[in-house]
Structure formats: structure tokens, C-alpha cells
Design a protein around this motif. Structure first.
Motif, short mmCIF file in Angstrom:
data_model
loop_
_atom_site.label_atom_id
_atom_site.label_comp_id
_atom_site.label_asym_id
_atom_site.label_seq_id
_atom_site.Cartn_x
_atom_site.Cartn_y
_atom_site.Cartn_z
N ARG A 95 39.21 46.56 30.84
CA ARG A 95 37.87 46.05 31.20
C ARG A 95 36.94 46.15 29.98
NH1 ARG A 95 35.60 49.58 35.58
NH2 ARG A 95 33.80 48.18 35.32
N ASP A 97 31.92 51.61 32.91
CA ASP A 97 30.69 51.43 33.69
C ASP A 97 29.52 51.08 32.77
OD1 ASP A 97 32.01 51.94 36.00
OD2 ASP A 97 31.33 54.02 36.20
N PRO A 103 30.28 46.53 33.24
CA PRO A 103 30.05 46.46 34.69
C PRO A 103 30.37 45.06 35.19
CG PRO A 103 27.95 46.43 33.49
CD PRO A 103 29.02 46.66 32.47
N GLY A 104 31.10 45.00 36.27
CA GLY A 104 31.43 43.68 36.84
C GLY A 104 32.59 42.97 36.16
N THR A 105 33.05 43.49 35.02
CA THR A 105 34.18 42.81 34.36
C THR A 105 35.49 43.30 34.97
OG1 THR A 105 32.93 42.71 32.30
CG2 THR A 105 35.32 42.39 32.14
N GLU A 106 36.35 42.38 35.31
CA GLU A 106 37.68 42.74 35.82
C GLU A 106 38.65 42.87 34.66
OE1 GLU A 106 39.03 42.51 39.31
OE2 GLU A 106 36.91 42.90 39.80
#
Lengths: 522, 522
Positions: free
Chosen positions: A223, A317, A321-324
Motif C-alpha cells: 500500500r 495509515d 489511507p484508502g490505497t489498496e
């Protein structure tokens, strides 16, 4: 209850219920106690290096220690090389070494030696039990010390009379097992500095090792890499590397100095999570040992053992954030045909590696094509030669198979290194372990041909090269394996290797395939 | 000239011209230097324990040290068990261990370990060369230290860059080799007291060991025994025992405590020449470790190493002037027929042992009939497991054959202990050594069945006994040996064993005979 029974009851009470054993006279009461404590399973090996390597492989897959049972200083010596690997891998081992009776030591009998000094070289913890009453608490302390974090080799020296004495012997109380992925504390400043570097737009590399080469750590690291554009690499020889379809695909730092220098070239910020600062395996003339590029800033967000996963998740984090995490797609090479080479052999392995396999990799130069060929195979675990001490593969496969009886173990093994601990094959047969061993027979210590060039020993000639030649006489691993009870066949073409692997998979129990390959190094 | 070349030139200048090697990257310049100094012969082994055991066997027969070449701490660990045997045998070994380059050590690379600590446990002398200029003098000091007397393991640790550096490298000057049978000074008072005891008419025993188990010492001791009526015994596991027709026939002190206690029973005066005070091999419940009977006076006329021959000859002059030593008459057992047993197998060996043979004996329980069956065979040397660390036979045979290429070597080897260093067979084939190996396959660690009873572990049951069972699967030494290039056959009857031994003798080079024998211990 005597000391030996107290020891075994303490071990089984602490979750240590496998003992890889090669006992002698001073260990007879331990052996006798196996009948009194049926929960302990004794696995016989014909050489101590098999016992210690099996304990390493077991711990990597079970996540908890096995015990060993070794005979005096010479037995410990025989087990030393694979204890070295376990030490470097940071895995837990409860290493039990029998000694002469306390009253006998003063006589300097033939087998007397300095066990403590030898044990100290590979153990994070050494204790000598001095009475039957001490054995239980000492064994409990050994389990705690071995379990860590970090995992380590804990050596308990057990004099014969302490084993047979019944005075006040009782099992020791075992501590709670530690959290499997450590619980070291995080350093907020280093994390923040790393996050800032990762957001700087300058070339960054995240190097993962230890616990962070398992799926959760790789997901967090992937990530970070996806969100920031940082490069992501795993250390050269991970303890346990989770990979295959559905897991982030992560390359490893190269073993060859030039390869590693190339991979690190231009990096300005190096984030270490569970990995140590990268250094070359050996020192070479005119090459740096320290692989960190000049001017590169290093951010050790987690020590080798402990909090690597937590650090990576905290970092993800912050910066992702939000990245897969991008995951490796399912993809296998086509089954090749024709003569076996390092490349075609790797493609066959990649085409056929079964779901859930445990790969024990000591293929050395013959294995150079394996990572690429297996990156999209069904998910699997990859165990490597973390400490660099050869003779690891066949024993580690033994332990991995004992730890995970429902998973297929593929032991991909070079010829020269196989011979150090070849008697492990007998234990494969004895225990009916589901291990498929592929011996890459190139009739050479090919890695040494390569290293001879690396160190610039240009004055070498025929007499030097003869010391790397395993061709006179050629080792016949089909006969050797058959002689130890493991069914074996030879493969010279890709088709033969594929057929042999399919047949081995179809039939439970151990198999060996001798794959005749040309040496990668002339 | 670089450090490695200076080392090899020093070694060959000091008479050390054989190197049993299992090198790795840090030893590449030593290997390369073999082409620059052709007088040094490198003998490749596939495992360090073979290299160290071969150095032991070589030194026992050549009377001077061989070098080893081992790779870092793990390689030293692999060689430790047979270095232990060499240490206990008091034989000279120049043990060369490569290490990381000096500048590389600070990085704690994967193969870094505490070589000095491990080496200290088996070496009488340890030194680490720190510059190419030091290597020559250090190597000369290693030869002197190894050569003794007493002979010992001298470990020289050689960092890779010291090996490849050319700064001021030059061969070191070697000392004169020591007198082969020592030149310790005699203690006239002890000699006189021993002479007086021997003349007292009370029960006396002369126990010989070290150099005194060779012909001159045995002759002097036999004269003393013949003139005074004293009993004469050799230590349990002599380094080199000269025996057969024409040499005094001397029994050995028993390995089993009860046997040894019986042999020493009633003795009032114990004369030690080259032997240490007798102790049991292991400590046992309710048995003394110290085998000297209560009230028995001990006369150490010569330490284990040094002046044992001189002391015995001086003592013989005092108590046996004019007495000739009784010599073993030529006598061989008749060739037996029928199924192989420990007894019939021994008789076949006694009937066929060739003149000048070197017998390497690691037959353990299967060898109990051998001393009696061979006492009148043509004269031969008998090498035994002096330090008690198994896995000695096949490597020691390697070294003995290299030392004495014109003499037949018979390696009489138990099955379980053979597996520790089984790859020695490949070196037998590689070097075309004239070694006939007999593997006594009784499918058991039979000695441990015996020891289990000795230590009184009466609570043992099936699970304990399974750890002594080598029958599931049965090891097939014919296939194993064939796979390493040694021609092999199986013998189940006395006739088959005799035929196989005759055929092996008729054809130079290595052979292996798997002798299927019932275990002596049920």
C-alpha cells in the motif's frame, strides 16, 4: 517423576510437543521418559544437523518452538550450522543438550568438552540445570527465552544425573506464549520522518524483513509503495516469505553485490521494517560492504524483530489511507518442453506448484529462475537460507512437513549443499512426510565458481577449479535416496520433470527427483 | 605473493602438504593459491566433518599434521566432532578456518559468528592472522603448536582480505619437526617406586596409552609384564595400536564399566605409561566413575603424551633386564561358513586381513569379536574412536589411505555412525583410495539399547526403543555407496563376506561391503 519427565512435561505444557532427536547415552532418561509422556512426539534423525535444521523449519511454519535432543559437545557441534541459520532467522528453538552426570565431569572422560562455550556461539540464552528440582523451571524459562520476541535459540544443558534424579522434580510453569507478530513499541518520530520522506517525491525504498515478509506486512508495505511510488523489496533471505496469486508481489534484494548495488542505486530514503541495513553477504575487494548508497537517509521504523507489522500499518495509515495493495494476479508459465535448464526447470515448478505449498529453497545458482516463475502460482510460503549456512534444505523441509502435515512441501535443493545433511531423506521416509525433493544436479559447487570471479582470484587454474567440481564421480541421487527409503527418479527433460512432479503429488509421502541441469556458471 | 600463497608455502615448507578442504567464498584465495604452489595437494570433501576426520586419520598414520580448510563458524561447527576426536587422540592438525574480510566483520553479515569461541573448545592453540605479513609466521607457529609434543589441534583463523592482500606477505620459517615419540623428561622417583611395586609380588597392572601403544612401547611393557607377572592392558581407545603376529599381544581396557571394573579388580599397583587414570566413559547410577580400585597405588611414569616410551624402556631396564617380550604367534581363525553374525564376521576378517593393513574401527557393538579374531593376523595398525564422537570411521579411513597409499585400509564401520559422515565415500571414490569398507548393518543403534540398560532407565517402553531402531526404513548401503561412486555388494553369509573381501583386495580402489548382521543387543 524424575528430571527428564519433569522436563518433557514442562515442554508439552508449554506447547513444545515435538522433539527432533539424535540421542546418546547421556540422554537415555529423556528418551525413556517419552513413554511416560505420550504427548511428546520424538522424531529420530540420523545426524544432529538434521535435528536442528528440522527445528528451524518447524518453527518457521508452526510459529512456536520444537525441542531438539543432542548428545554432548560433539552432538551440539554437529547441530551448530543449522542452529546458526535458526539464530539468523530469529526463530525459536528449545535446544536440549545432554551432558555427563555432574559427578562425572571432574574425570575429563573422553567425551568431555566445553558445551557452554559452543552453545554460546549460537544461542541467545544458555542455562545448565543443576538439580532435578531446577529442570522444570529451567525448561519453562527456556521456552520463554526461545519464544521471544525475538525468537532465538535457547540452549538447556541437562546433566545425565539431573535427568535421572527424582529429588523434587516437578514440571515448571510456562508463561503465556508471546503474540506471534511481536509487540514492540513504535517510535513516532522515526515513523513521521519516514512518512515525510515517502511524500518527498525523492527516490525511496521500503525494505521489509522478519515478520514483515508475511502477508499482512507485505500488504501494508505494498500500500505504501502504491501510494507513494516508493520501491519495495524484501530482504535477501527471508525467514518465511508469503507469496503467489493474491499476495503482493515483492522482489528480494539480490544476493550478488552488483545486483544489490543496482537495486539500491539512486535511493535517497531507505525505510527499514523488520530488515537490517543492507550489507553484502561477503566482503569483496573493491566493493563496499555497506550497501546503503552514499547520502541515503535510513529510517529504521522497526527493528528486525518485534514491531515491523505494526510500524508498516501505522506508516500506511499515514501515507496511503484508502490505497489498496496491488496483488499478484494468478499466472503460471506454460509447461516447457525439451532439455532441462535452470530456466525450464523453474518454469515446470511454476506451472505445477500446488495450492498451499511450502517451498524450502536451497537451490542456490540452479534456483535463479524460481522467483519469477512462481510469482503468480497459487499462494505458498517460501523458506530460504537465512543464515547462509548450507545443508539447510532437507532438514528444514523435514520440520516444515511435521509442522504442516496437510500441506505439500517442495524442497528445491542444490546438489552440493544436499550432501551436508543427506541423511534427512531417511527421516522423510521414516515419518512418511509429504515432501517432494528436487535435487538440481549440476555436478558443481557452481556458486563458488561465481565467487571465485567475484573476489578477483584471477591467478586460479585447474587445481583450484577441481575443488568446485562434483562430477568425478557424479553423485547419483536416485540411488542415494533409494538407499534411504525415498522413492526417486531422474529427469533430464522438462517433460520428465513435469511427469515426475505430478506423480509425486498424486502419491502421499516423500519423493525425490534428480533434475539434471547444466551449471549456470561455466 | 599474497597472504594465501604465503600460507601455503609456509605449510609445505613445514612438511604440511595435504589439505582436506571444504571451502567457501572466504577461502577462495587459498583455493586459487593451490595452482601457485603445486606441492600442496588439496583433497575435496563434501562435508567439513569428513575433512577434519581425514586430518585425524592422516596424522595418526603419517606422524605429522595435515591442514584442513573450513568455511567460517558453521563450517568449523560441522568439523567439530572429529576435531574433538583428534584432540582426545593427541594428534596434530593445522586447522585453517576462513573468516570474513577484516573490514566486513563490523557489518554482522549473515554468516558472521564467534569463530574464536567455537575453535577454543577443540583447539590447544588458536590464532587469528591480522595482516598478510603475519600469515607466514602465524602458519609456522601453527605447525609448531600442532606438532607438539603433545600433538594438538592448532586453529589458524584467516580473514579473506588477509588472504588476498599482498602487503609484505612472505613464507614463515618453520621449526624443526619434533621427535616423533616425544622427549619429555623422566621422573626417577616415580620410576623407582613403580619398579619397587612391580617387584613386590602384589597384583600390578601396567596400562599403556598414547605413543606406548605402538610397537616399541608394547615391547617394553610386555618385557616388564613377563618379568614381573604384572597384568598389561592398553587404554580403551588407542590412537594407533600396533598389533598382530610378531608384536606383543595386549588386550584393551573394556569400554563397559563392569568389564573394566573386573579387569582392574584386586590390582594394588597401577603403572600408567602414556595413559590417563582409567575412568568410565559415562557416569552411571550406582557405579564409580573412577576405575582405580580402592587402596590401589598409581604410578604415572609418563604423562599421556611425551615420554611414555622412554619411561617404559627405563622401567624395563630396571625390572626386566634380559627378559624378551613374548610376541603374538601367527594364527588366523578358520574361515567360517553359514549366516553372518558378529562372531562369524569377525572370524572372516581375522582370516583374511592382509599384511600391513590399517584397520579403522568404528564397528561398535558389531565389532566386539574383532580383537580376538585378529590378534594373530599379519601385523597391522588399529585406529579407534579415541574421543568417542561417532562419525569418525569413514573420514579417518580417508586420511589414513592418503597418508599410506601403499597399504590396504579396512574400515570396519557400524551402520548408525556411518550415516554421520557418509559423504566420505565420495572422497574415497574421487581419490581412488584403497579402502575396503565393511558396514555392519544391524538396523539399530544397538549400543544405545545397551546403554539404556546400563543407566537403569527401566521405565522405558516402545516409544523409547523406537529411537534406537534404524530398521524403518532399512538403510541400503549398497545403493548409497553406489550413488557416491563406490562399488558395493551385500553379504549375508560368511562365505559371501569372504568372497567380497577377496574381490575387494584384488582390485585397487574403494569398495564397500554391507554385512547384514543380527544386533548383539536385543
Amino acid at each position: 517423576m524424575n528430571g527428564a519427565q519433569a522436563l518433557i512435561r514442562t515442554l508439552t505444557g508449554g506447547g513444545v510437543d515435538i522433539c527432533f532427536a539424535n540421542p546418546g547415552t547421556s540422554e537415555m532418561h529423556f528418551v525413556a521418559a517419552l513413554d511416560a509422556v505420550p504427548r511428546m512426539r520424538g522424531v529420530l534423525t540420523l545426524f544432529e544437523g538434521v535435528a536442528t535444521g528440522a527445528a528451524d523449519g518447524y518453527a518457521r511454519m508452526a510459529g512456536r518452538p520444537a525441542a531438539t535432543l543432542l548428545h554432548l559437545g560433539p552432538g551440539l557441534g554437529n547441530g551448530l550450522a543449522n542452529l546458526h541459520n535458526a539464530r539468523r532467522a530469529g526463530v525459536p528453538v528449545v535446544n536440549v543438550v545432554g551432558d555427563h552426570a555432574t559427578f562425572h565431569k571432574q574425570y575429563d572422560a573422553p567425551l568431555e568438552s566445553d558445551i557452554d562455550a559452543i552453545a554460546g556461539a549460537v544461542s541467545g540464552w544458555v542455562r545448565r540445570s543443576t538439580s532435578a528440582a531446577d529442570v522444570g523451571p529451567d525448561a519453562a524459562a527456556a521456552i520463554a527465552a526461545a519464544s521471544g520476541p525475538p525468537g532465538q535459540v535457547a540452549t538447556l544443558i541437562l546433566p545425565a544425573d539431573v535427568s535421572w534424579s527424582e529429588r523434587d522434580a516437578a514440571p515448571g510453569e510456562c508463561p503465556e506464549p508471546p503474540h506471534p507478530l511481536g509487540r514492540g513499541t513504535l517510535d513516532a518520530d522515526t515513523l513521521e520522518a519516514a512518512a515525510k520522506a515517502l511524500g518527498s517525491g525523492e527516490p525511496c525504498l521500503v525494505l521489509v524483513g522478519g515478520e514483515a515478509t508475511r502477508e499482512p506486512g507485505l500488504v501494508a508495505a505494498a500500500r505504501i509503495a502504491a501510494a507513494t511510488g516508493a520501491k519495495l523489496l524484501a530482504e535477501t533471505f527471508p525467514t518465511r516469505f508469503e507469496r503467489g496469486a493474491g499476495v503482493p508481489a515483492v522482489d528480494r534484494l539480490g544476493y550478488l553485490a552488483d545486483m544489490a548495488i543496482h537495486q539500491l542505486s539512486g535511493i535517497k530514503h531507505l525505510v527499514l521494517a523488520g530488515a537490517r541495513p543492507p550489507v553484502t553477504f561477503f566482503g569483496y575487494p573493491n566493493k563496499p560492504s555497506d550497501l546503503v548508497p552514499e547520502g541515503c537517509q535510513v529510517y529504521p521504523v522497526a527493528a528486525r524483530e518485534g514491531a515491523a507489522l505494526a510500524a508498516l500499518e501505522a506508516l500506511a495509515d499515514l501515507v496511503a489511507p484508502g490505497t489498496e495493495a496491488p496483488l499478484a494476479p494468478a499466472a503460471r508459465p506454460a509447461l516447457p518442453t525439451g532439455p532441462l535448464t535452470v530456466e525450464t526447470a523453474a518454469a515446470v515448478v511454476g506451472a505445477l506448484l500446488p495450492e498451499g505449498a511450502i517451498v524450502v529453497d536451497e537451490a542456490i545458482t540452479s534456483g535463479l529462475g524460481l522467483p519469477g516463475a512462481t510469482a503468480g502460482a497459487p499462494r505458498h510460503d517460501w523458506l530460504t537460507l537465512t543464515g547462509g549456512s548450507i545443508g539447510y534444505g532437507l532438514p528444514a523441509a523435514t520440520g516444515a512437513a511435521v509442522a504442516c502435515p496437510d500441506r505439500p512441501v517442495w524442497c528445491l535443493q542444490a546438489d552440493g549443499s544436499a550432501m551436508y545433511t543427506i541423511s534427512a531423506l531417511w527421516t522423510h521416509a521414516r515419518e512418511g512426510l509429504d515432501i517432494t525433493t528436487v535435487i538440481y544436479n549440476n555436478s558443481a559447487y557452481a556458486i563458488l565458481r561465481m565467487e571465485l570471479m567475484q573476489v578477483g582470484a584471477s591467478e586460479s587454474g585447474e587445481r583450484a577449479r577441481a575443488l568446485f567440481d562434483l562430477g568425478g564421480p557424479r553423485l547419483d541421487f536416485v540411488q542415494i535416496a533409494s538407499g534411504m527409503g525415498v522413492p526417486a527418479v531422474r529427469a533430464s527433460t522438462a517433460e520428465e520433470l513435469a511427469d515426475a512432479l505430478r506423480r509425486a503429488q498424486a502419491e502421499p509421502g516423500p519423493h525425490l527427483i534428480e533434475a539434471i541441469v547444466p551449471s549456470l556458471v561455466p
